[in-house]
Design an enzyme around this catalytic site. Structure first.
Site, PDB file in Angstrom:
ATOM      1  CD1 TRP A 107      42.455  24.599  69.189  1.00  0.00           C
ATOM      2  CD2 TRP A 107      43.924  23.122  70.025  1.00  0.00           C
ATOM      3  NE1 TRP A 107      43.587  25.286  69.561  1.00  0.00           N
ATOM      4  CE2 TRP A 107      44.506  24.415  70.070  1.00  0.00           C
ATOM      5  CE3 TRP A 107      44.655  22.040  70.496  1.00  0.00           C
ATOM      6  CZ2 TRP A 107      45.783  24.636  70.570  1.00  0.00           C
ATOM      7  CZ3 TRP A 107      45.929  22.251  70.994  1.00  0.00           C
ATOM      8  CH2 TRP A 107      46.477  23.532  71.033  1.00  0.00           C
ATOM      9  CG  HIS A 108      45.188  18.200  70.202  1.00  0.00           C
ATOM     10  ND1 HIS A 108      44.242  18.589  71.118  1.00  0.00           N
ATOM     11  CD2 HIS A 108      46.351  18.121  70.887  1.00  0.00           C
ATOM     12  CE1 HIS A 108      44.813  18.742  72.306  1.00  0.00           C
ATOM     13  NE2 HIS A 108      46.094  18.466  72.190  1.00  0.00           N
ATOM     14  N   GLY A 109      44.225  18.734  65.623  1.00  0.00           N
ATOM     15  CA  GLY A 109      44.632  18.515  64.240  1.00  0.00           C
ATOM     16  C   GLY A 109      43.555  17.875  63.388  1.00  0.00           C
ATOM     17  CG  PHE A 134      48.954  21.649  67.689  1.00  0.00           C
ATOM     18  CD1 PHE A 134      48.298  20.726  66.918  1.00  0.00           C
ATOM     19  CD2 PHE A 134      49.841  21.200  68.655  1.00  0.00           C
ATOM     20  CE1 PHE A 134      48.509  19.362  67.104  1.00  0.00           C
ATOM     21  CE2 PHE A 134      50.059  19.837  68.850  1.00  0.00           C
ATOM     22  CZ  PHE A 134      49.406  18.930  68.076  1.00  0.00           C
TER      23      PHE A 134
END
Length: 496
Positions: free
Chosen positions: A331-333, A496
Site C-alpha cells: 500500500w505504501h508504494g 500515497f
C-alpha cells in the site's frame, strides 16, 4: 492545493463562510462542489479516477440490495477498484520486475498517479463490503455518495472514513457555532506547528543524509533515522490535525488517526496508535476474513496435529498478520523497500505472538514486575528502536541502501562530524538544533499530558477568552519565527 499554502487557507475561508450563509438543506451540496473544486485544482486529468471509484462503488452498493448474486457484485466492485489502483500505482513496478526476471522488454507506461488514490479507493471498498455484509443500507443518492468519497479535507491523506460514522455528519444541517470554528482552527494551528517547525525544518537534512547514504556512516546514520522519525510523525500527525480541524469547522468529527505511537510498548501496539484507520481497515476487511476462512481453519487443525494445540492455534494468526503487513507495505508504494518494510513489521508481530508464552515464563522466572516504570520504559525504548530500524526501509532509496545504512551505522562511530562543518553541509545548524529541540519538548509535553488522561483542548476551552487567545497568538507567532516552508511544502502522505 497544498494544505500548507495561502491558497488553501483562502479556499477554506470561502468554503466555511458560504457553508453557513446558504440554506442549511444545501450545505452538503456546497461541500460536494468545493470538494470537486479542490480536487480539480491538482489537474483535470486526474478527475476520471475519482469518478470511476465513485460510480463503481455507488452502482455496486445499489445493485447488491437488488440482486441475489450479492457476493459476485461485491467482488466485481472490489476487483474494479483495486484494479484501477493497481494499474496506475503498480503497473510499471510489475513490468520492471518481469523484464528483469524473464529477460523481456515490456514497455513502461507514462502513468499519472492521482493524489490520494489509495485513501479514497480503500474508503470506497470498505463501503461496498459493509453494504454486502448488511451493516447499513446503500446510499441511493449518487451525489450524496460522491460527497462521502470526495470530502476535501480527508481526500488526499485520510483518515480512511467509514460510511456509517461519516455520512450522517456530511448530510446533516449545521448551525454556525463560533466555538466549533475556534476549536477547528485550534486543531489546525497545532498541526501547522508540528509540520512547519519540526517536519519541514528537518526535511532538508533527512533528504541529504538518506539520498547520499554512501557518504555517511556511524552516528550520522543514527541522526538520519532519528530525524526522519521526528519528521514523519510531525508531518503525518500534523497533517491529520489540519484535516480533522478543517472538517470540524463544518461540524464533521473525523476518526482520530494517531494516539501517541512512540509511547507504544510493542510493535503491535505501535500499529494500534499509528495510522489507526488503515490498521482498523486491514483488520476488518483482510485480517478477520483471512483468519476465519475455511482454508485457515483447515490449516489450524493440521498445525495442531503437527506442532501441538497451543502453537497450532497461534500459527494462523501469525500468517494473517504477515499477510496484513505485506499488504500494508505494498500500500505504501511500488517498491521492494516498502515490501520489506511491511514484512519487517509483520514478522516481528508474528514472532512476538509465537513467543508470548516463553516471554511470560521468563518474566515470572526472573520476577520482573511488568507494571513497573522501568520495565515499561524498557519496552518503549525497545519498540522505538525497532520502529526506527523499519524507517531505514521506508525512507531509504532502495533495499540495498537500507541495509547499507544499517551496516555502516556501526562503522566509523565518531563525534567528528558534529565538530566540523558537516552539520552545515547537511542543512542542520545550531539554530536548527535548538528549534527542533524546542518543538520536540512542546510536542512531548503535550503527549505526556494526553497519555495521562489530561484533555488539553477541553482544559484550554475552560480558560477565559483572553488566556485562550494569548495561547493561540503565541502558537501563531511561532510559525513565521521558527517555522520552515521547506522544499517539500505539502504533506508526505498526500503522495500515497
Amino acid at each position: 492545493m497544498s494544505f500548507v499554502s495561502t491558497n488553501f487557507l483562502v479556499f477554506l475561508l470561502i468554503a466555511v463562510t458560504g457553508y453557513y450563509l446558504i440554506p442549511k438543506k444545501c450545505q452538503w451540496i456546497w461541500l460536494l462542489l468545493f470538494s470537486y473544486v479542490f480536487y480539480l485544482s491538482a489537474g483535470v486529468q486526474i478527475l476520471g479516477y475519482l469518478l470511476f471509484a465513485t460510480l463503481v462503488t455507488y452502482g455496486a452498493g445499489v445493485w447488491i440490495e437488488k440482486t441475489d448474486k450479492k457476493k459476485l457484485v461485491m467482488l466485481a466492485a472490489v476487483l474494479l477498484d483495486f484494479g484501477m489502483l493497481a494499474y496506475v500505482k503498480y503497473f510499471n513496478f510489475a513490468v520492471d520486475n518481469l523484464n528483469a526476471l524473464l529477460g523481456i522488454q515490456i514497455a513502461e507506461r507514462n502513468l499519472l498517479l492521482p493524489l490520494g488514490i489509495s485513501f479514497y479507493t480503500f474508503q470506497s471498498i470498505g463501503y461496498v463490503i459493509d453494504v454486502y455484509r448488511g451493516k447499513f443500507a446503500a446510499e441511493k443518492n449518487p451525489f450524496r455518495f460522491a460527497l462521502f468519497v470526495s470530502f476535501f479535507p480527508q481526500l488526499l491523506q485520510g483518515p480512511i472514513g467509514r460510511f456509517d460514522r461519516l455520512a450522517g455528519q456530511l448530510y446533516a444541517e449545521h448551525t454556525f457555532s463560533f466555538q466549533r470554528i475556534e476549536r477547528g482552527l485550534q486543531r489546525m494551528l497545532w498541526g501547522f506547528f508540528k509540520k512547519m517547525i519540526l517536519a519541514d525544518r528537518l526535511a532538508v537534512t533527512v533528504e541529504i543524509l538518506f539520498r547520499n547514504y554512501t557518504m555517511f556512516s556511524g552516528l550520522l546514520n543514527v541522526m538520519a533515522v532519528l530525524c526522519y522519525s521526528i519528521q514523519l510523525y510531525a508531518d503525518f500527525s500534523g497533517g491529520m490535525d489540519v484535516v480533522i480541524g478543517a472538517a470540524e469547522m463544518f461540524g464533521v468529527q473525523m476518526d482520530e488517526n494517531f494516539k501517541r505511537p512512540y509511547f507504544a510498548r510493542s510493535i503491535s501496539e505501535f500499529w494500534h496508535r499509528w495510522h489507526i484507520t488503515l490498521g482498523t481497515w486491514m483488520k476488518d476487511y483482510i485480517f478477520y476474513p483471512l483468519s476465519l476462512s475455511r482454508g485457515m481453519k483447515k490449516f489450524e487443525k493440521f498445525a495442531k496435529k503437527k506442532v501441538g494445540k497451543k502453537v497450532g492455534r497461534i500459527l494462523p494468526v501469525c500468517i494473517a498478520n504477515i499477510v496484513i503487513f505485506l499488504v500494508v507495505g505494498i500500500w505504501h508504494g511500488p517498491a521492494w523497500k516498502y515490501i520489506c518494510y511491511g514484512l519487517f513489521n509483520g514478522i516481528i508481530i508474528a514472532f512476538s505472538n509465537l513467543m508470548a508464552p516463553v516471554y511470560k515464563k521468563g518474566l515470572n522466572a526472573f520476577h520482573i514486575p511488568v507494571q513497573s516504570w522501568w520495565w515499561k520504559g524498557f519496552q518503549m525504548l525497545r519498540t522505538f528502536v525497532l520502529v526506527n530500524i523499519s524507517w531505514f526501509f521506508d525512507m531509504g532509496t532502495d533495499v540495498k541502501a537500507a541495509f547499507t545504512m544499517m551496516r555502516t551505522t556501526f562503522q566509523n562511530v565518531s563525534l567528528q562530524p558534529f565538530r566540523d562543518v558537516t552539520m552545515q553541509n547537511i542543512g542542520f545548524s545550531g539554530e536548527d538544533f535548538f528549534v527542533v529541540l524546542f518543538g520536540c519538548l512542546v510536542v512531548l509535553t503535550v503527549s505526556i499530558l494526553q497519555e495521562r488522561g489530561v484533555k488539553i483542548r477541553e482544559a484550554l476551552s475552560e480558560r477565559n477568552w483572553f488566556l485562550r487567545w494569548v495561547a493561540y497568538g503565541l502558537l501563531l507567532l511561532a510559525l513565521p519565527l521558527l517555522g520552515e516552508t521547506g522544499p517539500i511544502g505539502g504533506f508526505i502522505y498526500a503522495q500515497f
